[in-house]
Design a protein around this motif. Structure first.
Motif, PDB file in Angstrom:
ATOM      1  N   THR A  10       0.853  -1.181   0.000  1.00 19.61           N
ATOM      2  CA  THR A  10       0.000   0.000   0.000  1.00 19.61           C
ATOM      3  C   THR A  10       0.889   1.230   0.000  1.00 19.61           C
ATOM      4  OG1 THR A  10      -1.689  -1.178   1.254  1.00 19.61           O
ATOM      5  CG2 THR A  10      -1.851   1.222   1.191  1.00 19.61           C
ATOM      6  N   ARG A  79      -6.572  -0.591  -6.313  1.00 17.86           N
ATOM      7  CA  ARG A  79      -5.643  -1.686  -6.650  1.00 17.86           C
ATOM      8  C   ARG A  79      -5.327  -1.616  -8.135  1.00 17.86           C
ATOM      9  NH1 ARG A  79      -6.091  -7.150  -8.279  1.00 17.86           N
ATOM     10  NH2 ARG A  79      -4.466  -8.445  -7.361  1.00 17.86           N
ATOM     11  N   THR A 104       1.590  -5.796  -8.698  1.00 18.04           N
ATOM     12  CA  THR A 104       0.313  -5.370  -8.146  1.00 18.04           C
ATOM     13  C   THR A 104       0.575  -4.401  -7.005  1.00 18.04           C
ATOM     14  OG1 THR A 104      -0.703  -7.496  -8.696  1.00 18.04           O
ATOM     15  CG2 THR A 104      -1.831  -6.135  -7.055  1.00 18.04           C
ATOM     16  N   THR A 106      -1.397  -1.233  -4.384  1.00 16.75           N
ATOM     17  CA  THR A 106      -2.609  -0.580  -3.898  1.00 16.75           C
ATOM     18  C   THR A 106      -2.243   0.866  -3.587  1.00 16.75           C
ATOM     19  OG1 THR A 106      -3.466  -2.634  -2.989  1.00 16.75           O
ATOM     20  CG2 THR A 106      -4.449  -0.581  -2.178  1.00 16.75           C
ATOM     21  N   GLU A 108      -3.390   4.475  -2.018  1.00 11.92           N
ATOM     22  CA  GLU A 108      -4.357   5.081  -1.090  1.00 11.92           C
ATOM     23  C   GLU A 108      -4.661   6.494  -1.499  1.00 11.92           C
ATOM     24  OE1 GLU A 108      -2.641   4.604   2.820  1.00 11.92           O
ATOM     25  OE2 GLU A 108      -3.804   2.785   3.063  1.00 11.92           O
TER      26      GLU A 108
END
Length: 108
Positions: A10, A79, A104, A106, A108
Protein backbone atom coordinates in the motif's frame (compact mmCIF):
# COMPACT_ATOMS: atom_id res chain seq x y z
CA UNK A 1 11.94 -8.06 -19.02
CA UNK A 2 11.54 -5.95 -15.91
CA UNK A 3 9.50 -3.05 -14.61
CA UNK A 4 11.39 -1.01 -12.04
CA UNK A 5 8.98 0.92 -9.83
CA UNK A 6 8.44 1.41 -6.16
CA UNK A 7 7.06 -1.89 -4.83
CA UNK A 8 4.86 -1.91 -1.73
CA UNK A 9 1.55 -3.39 -0.74
CA UNK A 10 0.00 0.00 0.00
CA UNK A 11 1.37 3.41 -0.97
CA UNK A 12 0.02 6.93 -0.69
CA UNK A 13 -0.56 8.37 -4.14
CA UNK A 14 1.32 7.05 -7.12
CA UNK A 15 3.24 9.41 -9.34
CA UNK A 16 6.29 7.48 -10.37
CA UNK A 17 8.85 7.18 -13.09
CA UNK A 18 8.69 3.61 -14.29
CA UNK A 19 11.84 2.28 -15.94
CA UNK A 20 11.70 -0.62 -18.37
CA UNK A 21 14.52 -3.16 -18.54
CA UNK A 22 15.27 -5.96 -20.96
CA UNK A 23 18.18 -8.33 -21.52
CA UNK A 24 19.13 -10.18 -24.68
CA UNK A 25 17.05 -7.99 -26.98
CA UNK A 26 17.32 -4.49 -28.40
CA UNK A 27 14.74 -1.74 -27.97
CA UNK A 28 13.98 -0.03 -31.30
CA UNK A 29 11.31 2.29 -32.66
CA UNK A 30 8.06 0.85 -34.01
CA UNK A 31 8.44 0.09 -37.71
CA UNK A 32 12.11 -0.91 -37.39
CA UNK A 33 12.44 -4.58 -38.32
CA UNK A 34 15.52 -6.12 -36.68
CA UNK A 35 16.12 -9.56 -35.26
CA UNK A 36 15.70 -9.85 -31.47
CA UNK A 37 14.24 -6.36 -31.14
CA UNK A 38 11.03 -4.53 -30.40
CA UNK A 39 9.47 -1.78 -28.34
CA UNK A 40 7.71 -1.70 -24.99
CA UNK A 41 4.00 -1.67 -24.22
CA UNK A 42 2.89 -0.97 -20.65
CA UNK A 43 -0.27 -2.80 -19.61
CA UNK A 44 -2.17 -1.12 -16.78
CA UNK A 45 -5.08 -2.90 -15.10
CA UNK A 46 -5.63 -5.36 -17.95
CA UNK A 47 -4.71 -8.88 -19.01
CA UNK A 48 -2.30 -9.70 -21.79
CA UNK A 49 -3.99 -9.05 -25.14
CA UNK A 50 -4.34 -11.77 -27.79
CA UNK A 51 -0.76 -12.68 -28.66
CA UNK A 52 -1.34 -13.23 -32.40
CA UNK A 53 -2.55 -9.71 -33.24
CA UNK A 54 -1.21 -6.16 -32.86
CA UNK A 55 -1.32 -4.92 -29.28
CA UNK A 56 -4.27 -2.53 -28.91
CA UNK A 57 -3.73 1.13 -28.01
CA UNK A 58 -5.84 2.46 -25.13
CA UNK A 59 -5.51 3.74 -21.58
CA UNK A 60 -4.80 0.11 -20.60
CA UNK A 61 -2.23 -0.62 -23.34
CA UNK A 62 0.29 2.20 -23.64
CA UNK A 63 2.64 2.04 -26.63
CA UNK A 64 6.23 3.23 -26.57
CA UNK A 65 6.92 3.06 -30.29
CA UNK A 66 9.50 5.82 -29.90
CA UNK A 67 11.76 3.25 -28.15
CA UNK A 68 11.31 4.88 -24.72
CA UNK A 69 12.62 2.91 -21.78
CA UNK A 70 10.82 4.86 -19.06
CA UNK A 71 7.65 6.85 -18.47
CA UNK A 72 5.83 8.87 -15.82
CA UNK A 73 2.68 7.18 -14.47
CA UNK A 74 0.00 8.58 -12.17
CA UNK A 75 -2.53 6.15 -10.74
CA UNK A 76 -5.78 6.85 -8.91
CA UNK A 77 -6.44 5.31 -5.49
CA UNK A 78 -7.25 1.59 -5.62
CA UNK A 79 -5.64 -1.69 -6.65
CA UNK A 80 -3.61 -1.66 -9.88
CA UNK A 81 -1.54 -4.05 -11.96
CA UNK A 82 1.39 -3.18 -14.24
CA UNK A 83 3.07 -5.43 -16.81
CA UNK A 84 5.32 -4.95 -19.83
CA UNK A 85 4.90 -6.68 -23.17
CA UNK A 86 7.42 -6.33 -25.99
CA UNK A 87 6.00 -5.87 -29.48
CA UNK A 88 7.74 -6.26 -32.82
CA UNK A 89 7.93 -3.65 -35.60
CA UNK A 90 4.19 -4.15 -36.25
CA UNK A 91 3.18 -4.09 -32.53
CA UNK A 92 2.68 -7.88 -32.53
CA UNK A 93 4.00 -9.77 -29.48
CA UNK A 94 6.97 -12.06 -30.04
CA UNK A 95 6.58 -15.84 -30.09
CA UNK A 96 7.14 -16.78 -27.32
CA UNK A 97 5.95 -13.52 -25.76
CA UNK A 98 8.50 -11.33 -23.97
CA UNK A 99 6.82 -10.07 -20.80
CA UNK A 100 7.62 -8.83 -17.33
CA UNK A 101 6.13 -10.21 -14.17
CA UNK A 102 2.89 -8.54 -13.11
CA UNK A 103 3.35 -5.93 -10.37
CA UNK A 104 0.31 -5.37 -8.15
CA UNK A 105 0.07 -2.24 -6.01
CA UNK A 106 -2.61 -0.58 -3.90
CA UNK A 107 -2.72 3.23 -4.01
CA UNK A 108 -4.36 5.08 -1.09
Amino acid sequence: MQVAARRAETIEGFEETIEFGIEGMTVVRAGVEEAASGHHHLIIDADLPPLIAPIPASEHYIHFGDASTSTEVTLEPGRHTLQLLLGDHLHIPHDPPVTSDVITITVE
